[in-house]
Scaffold this motif. Structure first.
Motif, mmCIF file in Angstrom:
data_model
loop_
_atom_site.group_PDB
_atom_site.id
_atom_site.type_symbol
_atom_site.label_atom_id
_atom_site.label_comp_id
_atom_site.label_asym_id
_atom_site.label_seq_id
_atom_site.Cartn_x
_atom_site.Cartn_y
_atom_site.Cartn_z
ATOM 1 N N ILE A 1 88.423 73.983 113.374
ATOM 2 C CA ILE A 1 88.800 73.772 111.976
ATOM 3 C C ILE A 1 90.214 73.163 111.888
ATOM 4 C CG2 ILE A 1 87.383 75.638 111.024
ATOM 5 C CD1 ILE A 1 90.202 77.218 110.938
ATOM 6 N N GLY A 2 90.686 72.933 110.669
ATOM 7 C CA GLY A 2 92.074 72.517 110.463
ATOM 8 C C GLY A 2 92.223 71.066 110.038
ATOM 9 N N ASP A 3 91.236 70.227 110.400
ATOM 10 C CA ASP A 3 91.247 68.852 109.896
ATOM 11 C C ASP A 3 89.802 68.397 109.759
ATOM 12 O OD1 ASP A 3 90.402 67.212 112.292
ATOM 13 O OD2 ASP A 3 92.139 68.237 113.145
ATOM 14 N N LEU A 4 89.622 67.141 109.404
ATOM 15 C CA LEU A 4 88.282 66.659 109.034
ATOM 16 C C LEU A 4 87.690 65.730 110.091
ATOM 17 C CD1 LEU A 4 89.142 65.985 105.270
ATOM 18 C CD2 LEU A 4 88.075 68.022 106.261
ATOM 19 N N SER A 5 88.170 65.819 111.306
ATOM 20 C CA SER A 5 87.633 64.951 112.363
ATOM 21 C C SER A 5 86.180 65.309 112.639
ATOM 22 C CB SER A 5 88.438 65.131 113.647
ATOM 23 O OG SER A 5 89.800 64.916 113.395
ATOM 24 N N PRO A 6 85.341 64.300 112.897
ATOM 25 C CA PRO A 6 83.951 64.572 113.250
ATOM 26 C C PRO A 6 83.857 65.555 114.413
ATOM 27 C CG PRO A 6 84.240 62.245 112.791
ATOM 28 C CD PRO A 6 85.617 62.869 112.762
ATOM 29 N N GLY A 7 82.934 66.491 114.293
ATOM 30 C CA GLY A 7 82.803 67.554 115.287
ATOM 31 C C GLY A 7 83.340 68.880 114.770
ATOM 32 N N LYS A 8 84.273 68.820 113.822
ATOM 33 C CA LYS A 8 84.834 70.068 113.266
ATOM 34 C C LYS A 8 83.826 70.746 112.341
ATOM 35 C CE LYS A 8 88.905 69.802 115.121
ATOM 36 N NZ LYS A 8 90.210 69.425 114.634
ATOM 37 N N GLN A 9 83.982 72.053 112.187
ATOM 38 C CA GLN A 9 83.185 72.781 111.200
ATOM 39 C C GLN A 9 83.536 72.250 109.807
ATOM 40 O OE1 GLN A 9 81.247 74.318 113.957
ATOM 41 N NE2 GLN A 9 80.760 75.164 111.947
ATOM 42 N N ALA A 10 82.535 72.196 108.958
ATOM 43 C CA ALA A 10 82.766 71.607 107.625
ATOM 44 C C ALA A 10 83.294 72.651 106.648
ATOM 45 C CB ALA A 10 81.481 70.963 107.117
ATOM 46 N N ASP A 11 84.544 73.037 106.853
ATOM 47 C CA ASP A 11 85.270 73.898 105.899
ATOM 48 C C ASP A 11 86.131 72.962 105.050
ATOM 49 O OD1 ASP A 11 84.195 76.072 107.169
ATOM 50 O OD2 ASP A 11 86.086 76.900 107.893
ATOM 51 N N LEU A 12 85.792 72.857 103.785
ATOM 52 C CA LEU A 12 86.431 71.853 102.929
ATOM 53 C C LEU A 12 86.785 72.423 101.581
ATOM 54 C CD1 LEU A 12 83.586 69.239 103.361
ATOM 55 C CD2 LEU A 12 85.760 69.153 104.532
ATOM 56 N N VAL A 13 87.773 71.781 100.949
ATOM 57 C CA VAL A 13 88.107 72.170 99.585
ATOM 58 C C VAL A 13 88.261 70.912 98.733
ATOM 59 C CG1 VAL A 13 90.509 72.493 100.316
ATOM 60 C CG2 VAL A 13 89.799 73.386 98.145
ATOM 61 N N TYR A 14 87.759 71.018 97.521
ATOM 62 C CA TYR A 14 87.861 69.906 96.568
ATOM 63 C C TYR A 14 88.680 70.359 95.365
ATOM 64 C CZ TYR A 14 86.513 66.597 92.939
ATOM 65 O OH TYR A 14 86.544 65.683 91.917
ATOM 66 N N LEU A 15 89.797 69.675 95.131
ATOM 67 C CA LEU A 15 90.698 70.029 94.019
ATOM 68 C C LEU A 15 90.690 68.931 92.972
ATOM 69 C CD1 LEU A 15 93.113 70.702 96.751
ATOM 70 C CD2 LEU A 15 93.289 72.314 94.897
ATOM 71 N N GLU A 16 90.802 69.340 91.731
ATOM 72 C CA GLU A 16 90.942 68.374 90.627
ATOM 73 C C GLU A 16 92.170 68.728 89.810
ATOM 74 O OE1 GLU A 16 87.531 68.282 88.093
ATOM 75 O OE2 GLU A 16 86.256 67.285 89.582
ATOM 76 N N PRO A 17 92.804 67.725 89.211
ATOM 77 C CA PRO A 17 93.900 68.052 88.282
ATOM 78 C C PRO A 17 93.325 68.645 86.998
ATOM 79 C CG PRO A 17 93.468 65.688 88.275
ATOM 80 C CD PRO A 17 92.567 66.282 89.326
ATOM 81 N N GLN A 18 94.048 69.578 86.411
ATOM 82 C CA GLN A 18 93.627 70.111 85.108
ATOM 83 C C GLN A 18 93.611 68.951 84.118
ATOM 84 O OE1 GLN A 18 92.894 73.313 84.619
ATOM 85 N NE2 GLN A 18 94.272 74.634 85.766
ATOM 86 N N PRO A 19 92.560 68.885 83.308
ATOM 87 C CA PRO A 19 92.508 67.793 82.324
ATOM 88 C C PRO A 19 93.745 67.808 81.423
ATOM 89 C CG PRO A 19 90.442 69.034 82.368
ATOM 90 C CD PRO A 19 91.409 69.789 83.232
#
Ligand code: GUN
Ligand code: ZN
Length: 430
Positions: free
Chosen positions: A369-387
Motif C-alpha cells: 500500500i501507500g501509493d497507486l503503482s500497479p501491483g499495489k492493493q487498491a486502497d483509495l480515497v476520493y475527495l471532493e471540495p464542498q460545493p
C-alpha cells in the motif's frame, strides 16, 4: 472484473525528501482495479485502450489519492477530543484515563469500536496503527469492528502496571496471558496484525516490558508501539523511574523492543543518541502535529530526524489530536515547521507522502500500500471540495496539481471524503 476510476489522480511513489520529482499526477487520469489490486495507472485514454470494456466510475469532480495511513491513533479516545487547557499528564489523569476505564464495559466498547472504525473510514484512513484498550475484551472488539468493514489495522491491548489508575493496571502474568490469546486469535488474520503496546515507559514496570520482550521473542513478526519523548515532565519522570537508563528510548531498547517494526509516537524532545539509535534500528516515529500543538507538547524537530535518517510518518493521535483527518495533520505538520527556526520547508508533495507512502514504509507495508503503482492493493480515497467553498474555486482555477494540492491541505476542512475503496471494494461511508 476490471473497474476504471477516472479523475485527477495524485500519489507519491517516491520520497520527496530525497527525490525532486516524487509527486506523480495525471490531470485526466485513470486507475484500473482488478481482484483487489491496482492493475493500471496512467492517462485516461491510455488506460481505457487497455480496458475498452471495463465499467467506469466518474471521479472528475475531485481528487483520487492513495488510502491514508494513520500511524498513531487511540481507539478509546474518540470522545476525549476537545479537552482544552491541559498538558500531557493532567490531560491523561483528568480527561483521558477516566474514559479509558469505561471500556471494561464490553457493550460500550463494541459501540466505541464501531464508531472509531466508521470515523477512520469517513476520513479516508484505510490503514492504521491503533492503540487498543487496556481491556482484552475491548481490544478484541476493535479487531472485530475493523475486520467487519475490511480495514487494515495493526493494534494491541495497551498494557500498564503502575501510576495510572487501579482499574487500568494489569500484572505481568495476566498481561502475558491476555496478549497471548489476542495474538493467537488476531495476528495475521486477514488484514489484522498485533502490536505490543505498553502505554509508555512511565506506566510500565521492567517486568511488564520483559513480558513484551518475551512475546516478541515468541512471535518475531509482531509490531511494537509506544510513546516517546512527548512532554518534558514525562521525560523527567521516566528518567527517575529507570535510573539506569541513558535516555527515554533506552527504557524500551533494553528489552529488545526497538527495531524496524517499532513505531514510537511523538519524539518531540529527542536527544542526539536517541536519534542515532532510532536510525540504526530502522525504527519509525509517528509525528502527531495537531496533538503536539493541542496538548502543548512542542514543535517536532523534523530537521533533526531527517539529518539522522530517522523515518517518520503522520499520526492523528486522537484524542490528543484534533480529529481523524490526515489531510489536516499534513497541514499541521506544515504549520509546525513554519514555527520552528530550523523548520523544514515542506511542500504539498511532502505532506501527501507523509500521509500515505511514509506511513506504509513506517509499517513495513510499502510493498502493498501507500501509493497507486500497479501491483499495489487498491486502497483509495476520493475527495471532493464542498460545493461553493474556496477549495472548489481552487479546483476550477488552480494552475497546477501542486497548487491544487497545497490548497487541499490548507483548506482541509472544505474537502469531503466521498468514496473509499479497501482492496478494491467500495466501503459504505456513514
Ligand atoms: N502518553 C501516554 N498515554 C498517552 C495518550 O493516550 N496520548 C498521548 N498523546 N500521549 C500519551
Ligand atoms: Zn498517543
Amino acid at each position: 472484473m476490471t473497474l476504471l476510476l477516472r479523475g485527477l489522480v495524485v500519489h507519491t511513489p517516491q520520497n520527496p525528501f530525497r527525490e525532486e520529482k516524487a509527486l506523480e499526477a495525471y490531470a485526466d487520469g485513470a486507475i484500473a482495479l482488478e481482484g483487489g489490486r491496482i492493475v493500471a495507472l496512467g492517462p485516461y485514454p491510455q488506460v481505457r485502450r487497455a480496458y475498452p470494456q471495463a465499467p467506469l466510475e466518474d471521479c472528475r469532480a475531485g481528487l483520487l489519492l492513495p488510502g491514508l495511513v494513520d500511524t498513531h491513533v487511540h481507539y478509546p479516545q474518540t470522545r476525549v477530543m476537545g479537552a482544552m487547557g491541559y498538558t500531557l499528564l493532567d490531560w491523561l489523569e483528568q480527561r483521558t484515563l477516566p474514559q479509558e476505564a469505561r471500556l471494561s464495559d464490553n457493550k460500550l466498547a463494541r459501540e466505541l469500536a464501531r464508531e472509531f472504525v466508521r470515523l477512520l473510514l469517513r476520513n479516508g484512513t484505510t490503514t492504521a496503527l491503533v492503540f487498543g484498550s487496556h481491556f482484552q475484551g475491548a481490544t478484541a472488539n476493535l479487531f472485530g469492528a475493523a475486520e467487519e468493514v475490511g480495514l487494515r489495522i495493526i493494534a494491541g491491548q495497551v498494557c500498564s502496571d503502575r501510576l495510572l489508575r487501579p482499574e487500568l493496571h494489569t500484572t505481568p502474568e495476566r498481561s502475558y496471558a491476555e496478549q497471548k490469546m489476542l495474538i493467537q486469535r488476531f495476528h495475521g488474520r486477514g488484514k489484522l496484525r498485533y502490536a505490543l503496546t505498553p502505554r509508555f515507559a512511565l506506566s510500565a514496570s521492567e517486568a511488564l516490558l520483559e513480558v513484551c520482550q518475551s512475546l516478541l521473542y515468541e512471535h518475531p513478526d509482531l509490531y511494537f508501539t509506544s510513546h516517546l519523548n512527548e512532554n518534558t515532565q514525562e521525560i523527567r519522570t521516566v528518567a527517575e523511574l529507570f535510573p539506569w537508563s541513558a535516555h527515554y528510548l533506552h527504557t524500551y531498547d533494553r528489552f529488545g523492543l526497538v527495531g524496524q517494526r517499532s513505531v514510537l509516537a511523538h519524539n518531540v524532545h529527542p536527544t542526539e543518541p536517541e536519534l542515532l539509535r532510532l536510525a540504526e534500528a530502522r525504527a519509525a516515529v509517528a509525528h502527531c502535529p495537531s496533538s503536539n500543538a493541542f496538548i502543548g507538547s512542542g514543535l517536532f524537530p523534523m530537521q533533526k530526524h531527517l539529518h539522522h535518517g530517522v523515518r517518520f510518518a503522520l499520526g492523528s493521535d486522537v484524542g490528543g489530536g484534533t480529529g481523524f483527518s490526515l489531510i489536516k495533520e499534513g497541514f499541521m505538520a506544515y504549520i509546525a515547521q513554519r514555527l520552528r527556526p530550523d523548520g523544514v520547508a515542506l511542500g504539498p508533495a511532502h505532506l501527501l507522502y507523509l500521509a500515505t507512502r511514509a506511513g506504509a514504509e513506517a509499517l513495513g507495508l510499502e510493498g502493498q500500500i501507500g501509493d497507486l503503482s500497479p501491483g499495489k492493493q487498491a486502497d483509495l480515497v476520493y475527495l471532493e471540495p464542498q460545493p461553493g467553498s474556496s477549495l472548489e474555486v481552487h479546483f476550477r482555477h488552480a494552475a497546477s496539481v501542486e497548487e491544487l494540492l497545497g490548497a487541499l491541505f490548507t483548506l482541509h476542512g472544505e474537502a469531503r471524503v466521498v468514496r473509499v475503496w479497501l482492496d478494491g471494494q467500495e466501503a459504505v461511508l456513514t
